[in-house]
Design an enzyme around this catalytic site. Structure first.
Site, PDB file in Angstrom:
ATOM      1  NE  ARG A  86     -11.451   7.708  -6.727  1.00 41.63           N
ATOM      2  CZ  ARG A  86     -12.161   7.338  -5.687  1.00 41.63           C
ATOM      3  NH1 ARG A  86     -13.473   7.570  -5.661  1.00 41.63           N
ATOM      4  NH2 ARG A  86     -11.633   6.739  -4.661  1.00 41.63           N
ATOM      5  N   GLY A  87     -11.665   4.302  -7.836  1.00 39.66           N
ATOM      6  CA  GLY A  87     -12.191   3.441  -6.783  1.00 39.66           C
ATOM      7  C   GLY A  87     -12.325   2.048  -7.395  1.00 39.66           C
ATOM      8  NE  ARG A 122      -5.889   4.088 -11.457  1.00 38.92           N
ATOM      9  CZ  ARG A 122      -6.282   4.600 -10.286  1.00 38.92           C
ATOM     10  NH1 ARG A 122      -7.565   4.751 -10.038  1.00 38.92           N
ATOM     11  NH2 ARG A 122      -5.397   4.945  -9.378  1.00 38.92           N
ATOM     12  CD  GLN A 159      -7.531  10.073  -4.693  1.00 41.63           C
ATOM     13  OE1 GLN A 159      -6.777  10.717  -3.953  1.00 41.63           O
ATOM     14  NE2 GLN A 159      -7.082   9.275  -5.639  1.00 41.63           N
ATOM     15  CG  ASP A 194      -7.387   0.134  -4.764  1.00 44.10           C
ATOM     16  OD1 ASP A 194      -7.298   0.789  -3.713  1.00 44.10           O
ATOM     17  OD2 ASP A 194      -7.987   0.545  -5.779  1.00 44.10           O
ATOM     18  CG  ASN A 242      -7.048   1.492   0.367  1.00 41.97           C
ATOM     19  OD1 ASN A 242      -7.825   1.411  -0.584  1.00 41.97           O
ATOM     20  ND2 ASN A 242      -7.210   2.393   1.316  1.00 41.97           N
ATOM     21  CE  LYS A 243      -5.274   6.512  -4.024  1.00 44.96           C
ATOM     22  NZ  LYS A 243      -4.540   6.443  -5.310  1.00 44.96           N
TER      23      LYS A 243
HETATM   24  O1  MRU Z   1      -6.623   6.003  -7.061  1.00 51.06           O
HETATM   25  P1  MRU Z   1      -8.021   5.733  -6.596  1.00 51.06           P
HETATM   26  O2  MRU Z   1      -8.775   6.965  -6.235  1.00 51.06           O
HETATM   27  O3  MRU Z   1      -8.760   4.851  -7.576  1.00 51.06           O
HETATM   28  O4  MRU Z   1      -7.834   4.893  -5.264  1.00 51.06           O
HETATM   29  C1  MRU Z   1      -8.975   4.401  -4.617  1.00 51.06           C
HETATM   30  C2  MRU Z   1      -8.693   3.722  -3.340  1.00 51.06           C
HETATM   31  O5  MRU Z   1      -7.573   3.494  -2.962  1.00 51.06           O
HETATM   32  C3  MRU Z   1      -9.867   3.231  -2.559  1.00 51.06           C
HETATM   33  O6  MRU Z   1      -9.581   3.278  -1.204  1.00 51.06           O
HETATM   34  C4  MRU Z   1     -10.136   1.787  -2.977  1.00 51.06           C
HETATM   35  O7  MRU Z   1     -10.330   1.684  -4.352  1.00 51.06           O
HETATM   36  C5  MRU Z   1     -11.298   1.216  -2.271  1.00 51.06           C
HETATM   37  S1  MRU Z   1     -12.758   1.917  -2.940  1.00 51.06           S
HETATM   38  C6  MRU Z   1     -14.106   1.283  -2.543  1.00 51.06           C
END
Ligand code: MRU
Length: 339
Positions: free
Chosen positions: A50-51, A84, A187, A228, A238-239
């Site tokens: 993820r990320g 995703r 996370q 993201d 973002n998250k």
């Molecule tokens: O759901 P995730 O864990 O994939 O979400 C990740 C994030 O929101 C990160 O902050 C984002 O991808 C930036 S990562 C370098």
């Protein structure tokens, strides 16, 4: 301390993808060997990888596996793309491979594998550059608050926002990081606290609801988060919870910075209103701690991301430097996507 590799292609043309299974961290370091594109797709869906940048790189290798097994290119791209929806890096990487697969001569699998390796190598270089640019924002003795995980686990390199912290630490700066635990999937607690702790960086874990109090106590001088997807006007997905942190930072006069490579920019979207937000399984909220924590059958809303308006963002740390808010509208021109 060297962290285990998040994403690694093992072998050559006939090889496979090895992922560090992030669902098992921080208690177990376990690798997942993906021999088919369906293995990769499932790993992306369940957040074993993820990320935003990391899922782009993983999907690129997933496409190599699909084509090697005889899948039609466009169909394989569509299948992986559906894993995703929010992180634009996923579609960006797949599009690069699609273009590469359609042009030129030579062994199609080798061509795609070379392009996937190139995407991974470029991501690593972009992380290093973001680290250099972002480290300059961190002052001696600062408190830096971060949300979710934006480190080596989220990329093919050092990370985005965390790259700035790793680089500042290597420069000998002393600072303290406050890591939001990042409900519902933690996370921040499982991954960011683990990465920073392994690296010997001073990290303090807080529940998401503690951020305001920590800011009010004067412990935070800077907020650094990842992204993201960034729209042409600078609105940033973002998250989930990032938007709240940005509002809190504004209320406390604390600069809020986003770190993201060019693969995260989506100039095709005029504003954040067009960013697709992934909705995830309600059980992540009702059973998030390994046991039921909500009444059976209760209604749950579980968006995985939110959008922070550009007006709350002091700057965006990219591999090419830091974009100030006034520069953000020209992002699409300055950070052109390949293909
Ligand atoms: O759901 P995730 O864990 O994939 O979400 C990740 C994030 O929101 C990160 O902050 C984002 O991808 C930036 S990562 C370098």
């Amino acid at each position: 301390m060297t962290l285990p590799r998040t994403i690694e292609w093992v072998g050559d043309h006939g090889g496979h993808l090895r992922l560090l299974d992030q669902t098992r961290l921080p208690t177990e370091v376990v690798f997942l060997d993906c021999h088919t594109s369906e293995d990769v797709r499932a790993a992306i869906c369940r957040l074993s990888v993820r990320g935003a940048p990391a899922i782009g790189v993983a999907a690129a290798y997933g496409l190599v596996l699909a084509v090697r097994a005889g899948a039609e290119l466009d169909a394989a791209v569509a299948r992986l793309h559906g894993s995703r929806p929010t992180a634009v890096n996923l579609g960006w990487a797949l599009e690069r491979l699609r273009i590469c697969g359609r042009h030129g001569s030579g062994d199609p699998v080798q061509k795609l594998l070379d392009e996937a390796h190139a995407i991974a190598a470029e991501d690593e270089a972009m992380c290093a550059a973001m680290g250099r640019h972002g480290a300059g924002l961190i002052g001696e003795g600062d408190g830096v608050l971060t949300h979710c995980n934006t480190g080596a686990l989220a990329t093919a390199g050092l990370g985005t926002a965390l790259a700035a912290l790793f680089t500042a630490a290597r420069q000998g700066k002393k600072f303290r990081v406050f890591a939001d635990e990042t409900r519902p999937l933690l996370q921040g607690a499982r991954l960011t606290a683990w990465e920073l702790h392994q690296a010997g960086i001073d990290v303090t874990l807080i529940c998401d609801s503690m951020a305001a109090q920590v800011m009010k106590e004067g412990r935070v001088q800077l907020v650094l988060v990842g992204a993201d997807r960034i729209a042409a006007n600078g609105d940033t997905a973002n998250k989930i919870g990032t938007y709240s942190v940005a509002v809190l930072a504004k209320a406390h006069g604390i600069p809020f910075y986003v770190a993201a490579p060019s693969s995260t920019f989506d100039p095709s979207l005029a504003s954040g209103d067009g960013i697709p937000i992934e909705q995830r399984d309600p059980r992540e909220v009702t059973h998030g701690m390994g046991r039921q924590t909500a009444p059976e059958g209760v209604e749950v809303y579980n968006p995985a991301f939110d959008v922070t308006p550009a007006s709350l963002i002091a700057g965006i740390i990219t591999e090419k430097g830091i974009l100030r808010p006034g520069e953000v509208p020209t992002t699409g021109e300055r950070l052109e996507r390949r293909g």
